[in-house]
Scaffold this motif. Structure first.
Motif, PDB file in Angstrom:
ATOM      1  N   GLU A  17     -21.248  -1.550 -61.087  1.00 31.27           N
ATOM      2  CA  GLU A  17     -22.268  -0.719 -61.717  1.00 31.27           C
ATOM      3  C   GLU A  17     -22.013  -0.564 -63.212  1.00 31.27           C
ATOM      4  O   GLU A  17     -22.247   0.482 -63.803  1.00 31.27           O
ATOM      5  CB  GLU A  17     -22.334   0.636 -61.004  1.00 31.27           C
ATOM      6  CG  GLU A  17     -22.629   0.467 -59.509  1.00 31.27           C
ATOM      7  CD  GLU A  17     -22.718   1.778 -58.730  1.00 31.27           C
ATOM      8  OE1 GLU A  17     -22.998   2.829 -59.352  1.00 31.27           O
ATOM      9  OE2 GLU A  17     -22.518   1.743 -57.499  1.00 31.27           O
ATOM     10  N   GLN A  48     -27.582 -13.698 -55.203  1.00 33.62           N
ATOM     11  CA  GLN A  48     -27.744 -14.353 -56.499  1.00 33.62           C
ATOM     12  C   GLN A  48     -29.205 -14.467 -56.855  1.00 33.62           C
ATOM     13  O   GLN A  48     -30.035 -14.484 -55.967  1.00 33.62           O
ATOM     14  CB  GLN A  48     -27.089 -15.748 -56.476  1.00 33.62           C
ATOM     15  CG  GLN A  48     -25.584 -15.725 -56.421  1.00 33.62           C
ATOM     16  CD  GLN A  48     -24.959 -17.105 -56.491  1.00 33.62           C
ATOM     17  OE1 GLN A  48     -25.614 -18.128 -56.292  1.00 33.62           O
ATOM     18  NE2 GLN A  48     -23.664 -17.170 -56.755  1.00 33.62           N
ATOM     19  N   SER A 108     -26.546 -13.700 -59.988  1.00 27.02           N
ATOM     20  CA  SER A 108     -25.613 -12.606 -60.232  1.00 27.02           C
ATOM     21  C   SER A 108     -24.577 -13.020 -61.255  1.00 27.02           C
ATOM     22  O   SER A 108     -24.462 -14.196 -61.610  1.00 27.02           O
ATOM     23  CB  SER A 108     -24.927 -12.179 -58.933  1.00 27.02           C
ATOM     24  OG  SER A 108     -24.118 -13.222 -58.428  1.00 27.02           O
ATOM     25  N   TYR A 109     -23.835 -12.055 -61.703  1.00 30.44           N
ATOM     26  CA  TYR A 109     -22.781 -12.253 -62.698  1.00 30.44           C
ATOM     27  C   TYR A 109     -21.852 -13.381 -62.265  1.00 30.44           C
ATOM     28  O   TYR A 109     -21.547 -13.547 -61.080  1.00 30.44           O
ATOM     29  CB  TYR A 109     -22.010 -10.950 -62.872  1.00 30.44           C
ATOM     30  CG  TYR A 109     -20.869 -10.989 -63.844  1.00 30.44           C
ATOM     31  CD1 TYR A 109     -21.047 -11.445 -65.146  1.00 30.44           C
ATOM     32  CD2 TYR A 109     -19.602 -10.542 -63.470  1.00 30.44           C
ATOM     33  CE1 TYR A 109     -19.996 -11.467 -66.053  1.00 30.44           C
ATOM     34  CE2 TYR A 109     -18.545 -10.554 -64.370  1.00 30.44           C
ATOM     35  CZ  TYR A 109     -18.743 -11.017 -65.652  1.00 30.44           C
ATOM     36  OH  TYR A 109     -17.698 -11.041 -66.532  1.00 30.44           O
ATOM     37  N   ASN A 146     -28.790  -5.335 -62.569  1.00 31.40           N
ATOM     38  CA  ASN A 146     -28.300  -6.691 -62.388  1.00 31.40           C
ATOM     39  C   ASN A 146     -28.237  -7.499 -63.672  1.00 31.40           C
ATOM     40  O   ASN A 146     -29.116  -7.448 -64.515  1.00 31.40           O
ATOM     41  CB  ASN A 146     -29.208  -7.415 -61.383  1.00 31.40           C
ATOM     42  CG  ASN A 146     -28.780  -8.837 -61.116  1.00 31.40           C
ATOM     43  OD1 ASN A 146     -29.313  -9.770 -61.702  1.00 31.40           O
ATOM     44  ND2 ASN A 146     -27.812  -9.008 -60.235  1.00 31.40           N
ATOM     45  N   ASN A 147     -27.165  -8.246 -63.782  1.00 27.23           N
ATOM     46  CA  ASN A 147     -27.026  -9.323 -64.755  1.00 27.23           C
ATOM     47  C   ASN A 147     -27.084 -10.605 -63.937  1.00 27.23           C
ATOM     48  O   ASN A 147     -26.233 -10.807 -63.075  1.00 27.23           O
ATOM     49  CB  ASN A 147     -25.682  -9.202 -65.473  1.00 27.23           C
ATOM     50  CG  ASN A 147     -25.349 -10.393 -66.353  1.00 27.23           C
ATOM     51  OD1 ASN A 147     -26.200 -11.216 -66.657  1.00 27.23           O
ATOM     52  ND2 ASN A 147     -24.090 -10.486 -66.756  1.00 27.23           N
ATOM     53  N   SER A 163     -24.639  -5.751 -57.249  1.00 23.84           N
ATOM     54  CA  SER A 163     -24.535  -5.773 -58.711  1.00 23.84           C
ATOM     55  C   SER A 163     -25.849  -5.297 -59.307  1.00 23.84           C
ATOM     56  O   SER A 163     -26.694  -6.091 -59.712  1.00 23.84           O
ATOM     57  CB  SER A 163     -24.217  -7.192 -59.187  1.00 23.84           C
ATOM     58  OG  SER A 163     -24.136  -7.231 -60.596  1.00 23.84           O
ATOM     59  N   TYR A 164     -26.007  -3.974 -59.370  1.00 25.69           N
ATOM     60  CA  TYR A 164     -27.236  -3.382 -59.892  1.00 25.69           C
ATOM     61  C   TYR A 164     -26.900  -2.167 -60.750  1.00 25.69           C
ATOM     62  O   TYR A 164     -26.039  -1.378 -60.365  1.00 25.69           O
ATOM     63  CB  TYR A 164     -28.157  -2.951 -58.748  1.00 25.69           C
ATOM     64  CG  TYR A 164     -28.718  -4.111 -57.971  1.00 25.69           C
ATOM     65  CD1 TYR A 164     -29.870  -4.772 -58.385  1.00 25.69           C
ATOM     66  CD2 TYR A 164     -28.081  -4.565 -56.819  1.00 25.69           C
ATOM     67  CE1 TYR A 164     -30.377  -5.845 -57.675  1.00 25.69           C
ATOM     68  CE2 TYR A 164     -28.586  -5.634 -56.096  1.00 25.69           C
ATOM     69  CZ  TYR A 164     -29.734  -6.267 -56.530  1.00 25.69           C
ATOM     70  OH  TYR A 164     -30.237  -7.343 -55.822  1.00 25.69           O
ATOM     71  N   ARG A 215     -34.508  -7.812 -55.810  1.00 23.11           N
ATOM     72  CA  ARG A 215     -33.772  -6.800 -55.052  1.00 23.11           C
ATOM     73  C   ARG A 215     -33.264  -7.417 -53.755  1.00 23.11           C
ATOM     74  O   ARG A 215     -33.874  -8.344 -53.220  1.00 23.11           O
ATOM     75  CB  ARG A 215     -34.668  -5.604 -54.726  1.00 23.11           C
ATOM     76  CG  ARG A 215     -35.289  -4.937 -55.936  1.00 23.11           C
ATOM     77  CD  ARG A 215     -36.257  -3.845 -55.498  1.00 23.11           C
ATOM     78  NE  ARG A 215     -37.036  -3.351 -56.617  1.00 23.11           N
ATOM     79  CZ  ARG A 215     -37.273  -2.055 -56.862  1.00 23.11           C
ATOM     80  NH1 ARG A 215     -36.779  -1.138 -56.050  1.00 23.11           N
ATOM     81  NH2 ARG A 215     -37.986  -1.693 -57.903  1.00 23.11           N
ATOM     82  N   THR A 249     -30.828 -10.633 -64.123  1.00 28.43           N
ATOM     83  CA  THR A 249     -32.267 -10.426 -63.966  1.00 28.43           C
ATOM     84  C   THR A 249     -32.775  -9.116 -64.542  1.00 28.43           C
ATOM     85  O   THR A 249     -33.959  -8.987 -64.832  1.00 28.43           O
ATOM     86  CB  THR A 249     -32.653 -10.470 -62.478  1.00 28.43           C
ATOM     87  OG1 THR A 249     -32.045  -9.358 -61.794  1.00 28.43           O
ATOM     88  CG2 THR A 249     -32.211 -11.782 -61.837  1.00 28.43           C
TER      89      THR A 249
END
Length: 387
Positions: free
Chosen positions: A202, A120, A122-123, A172-173, A169-170, A149, A175
């Motif tokens: 993705e 995190q 993260s979504y 990323n939501n 999750s990249y 990262r 960031t």
């Protein structure tokens, strides 16, 4: 009524994103930079294909797995972008958005007490969906100094004998961070050594501004231990069409399809026909939208620099994540005051996990003119705070 409700569901908080969206929707002259939805209309040729499907009466159920022509196009898409082949008959499932794929992926993979590593910020869906499926969430608080990262050292430290899944999750939501191939190679070595599985979301794969997106499934030995999730909402501006897909080894897709079969039946038929055209003919549309987002991204980074507002440079999705720690307020307090005093809605970083404290998520899926007005208001707001 509480006696009739699930104890588990009552412990889950509502989405922090929607809270500010609901407020701003009732506020006159307010600007919302809070929702991650493309401001572009779905490209006409995709809409036209949906209209044609209606005209031809293609309004019946498809197979549970989705239209075979669509699964074939998804297979071709992954092959041409990542060099990885999935069998469209057994290794691909069409879902109601990427969100459904996340939910049923956890439900198909987790037993009660299995640990799920979630980096995190993260979504917002990962932790609740894992929890509802019986998972025990282990949070890695990512750091701005690492451009948010996931590092190999952070991953290895979080793994225990009970670890089953790592969520990636990249881009990323919230960031906008990306993982480059060299980053993925380092963590994939640990993933294989520790024998854990990956859920790789993705959904923003086409929205990268620093080279080409690399999926972890393209690395040696990772396709067989990864559930790849993607969809059409962000890349093709098809949020309301509610269409996503999951790619994974056949035994996993088989179990996910059972859940999908009982809960959903199939993804929207008209949307599936439109998505076939999107994958066949939509590359130029994606390129145009990506160029526009990149222009907005560069504008915001320049604006933050002029305001002396710290923000690492994000190279993916359509979000920036400026640091507001200097103002001595929580992210919630800052966002609330910014909305009340300047009528601009942004999302507190804490909506995406505790490590988002001291940050603000601003979406640039909005026209440049609107962003410019919002930045004028932000500049005025923080100037007054600094007095």
């Amino acid at each position: 009524m509480r006696n009739f409700l699930s104890d588990k569901i009552q412990t889950i908080k509502p989405s922090g994103i929607r809270k500010f969206f609901d407020i701003v929707s009732e506020m006159k002259d307010a600007i919302s930079l809070g929702v991650g939805e493309p401001d572009f209309d779905t490209p006409w040729h995709i809409r036209e294909e949906g209209i044609y499907a209606f005209e031809k009466g293609r309004t019946f159920y498809t197979s549970n797995s989705g239209l075979l022509p669509l699964r074939e196009e998804i297979s071709k898409y992954i092959q041409r972008t990542q060099g990885v082949t999935y069998d469209p008959k057994t290794e691909i499932l069409v879902t109601v958005g990427g969100s459904e794929a996340i939910d049923i992926g956890f439900r198909a993979l987790l037993n009660s007490g299995d640990e799920v590593i979630i980096p995190q910020p993260s979504y917002v869906s990962y932790a609740p969906c894992s929890y509802l499926a019986g998972g025990k969430n282990v949070i890695i608080n990512l750091k701005a100094k690492n451009e948010f990262r996931l590092t190999a050292e952070e991953l290895e430290k979080a793994i225990t004998p009970k670890t089953k899944i790592l969520v990636l999750s990249y881009p990323n939501n919230p960031t906008g961070a990306i993982m480059e191939k060299s980053d993925l190679e380092k963590i994939s070595k640990i993933i294989k050594e520790k024998d854990i599985f990956v859920i790789s979301d993705e959904i923003y794969s086409e929205l990268t501004y620093k080279g080409k997106h690399t999926s972890i499934v393209s690395l040696d030995g990772m396709k067989e231990r990864t559930l790849l999730i993607n969809g059409f909402s962000k890349s093709f501006a098809m949020t309301g069409w509610r269409l996503g897909f999951a790619c994974a080894p056949a035994p996993i897709i088989k179990q996910m399809t059972k859940i999908h079969q009982y809960a959903i039946m199939c993804a929207p038929t008209i949307s599936q026909y439109a998505a076939v055209d999107a994958l066949k003919n939509g590359d130029d549309d994606v390129k145009m939208m990506r160029q526009s987002y990149n222009e907005r991204r560069r504008y915001l980074m320049s604006a933050f620099k002029e305001m002396n507002l710290p923000c690492f440079e994000p190279y993916g999705a359509f979000y920036v994540f400026p640091c507001i720690k200097e103002f001595g307020m929580t992210s919630e307090e800052f966002a609330t005051r910014f909305l009340q005093e300047e009528k601009v809605a942004a999302v507190p970083g804490t909506a995406f996990g505790d490590s988002g404290e001291g940050y603000l998520r601003i979406s640039y899926a909005y026209k440049l003119e609107k962003l410019q007005i919002a930045m004028e208001r932000l500049n005025r707001f923080i100037t007054n705070l600094r007095k």
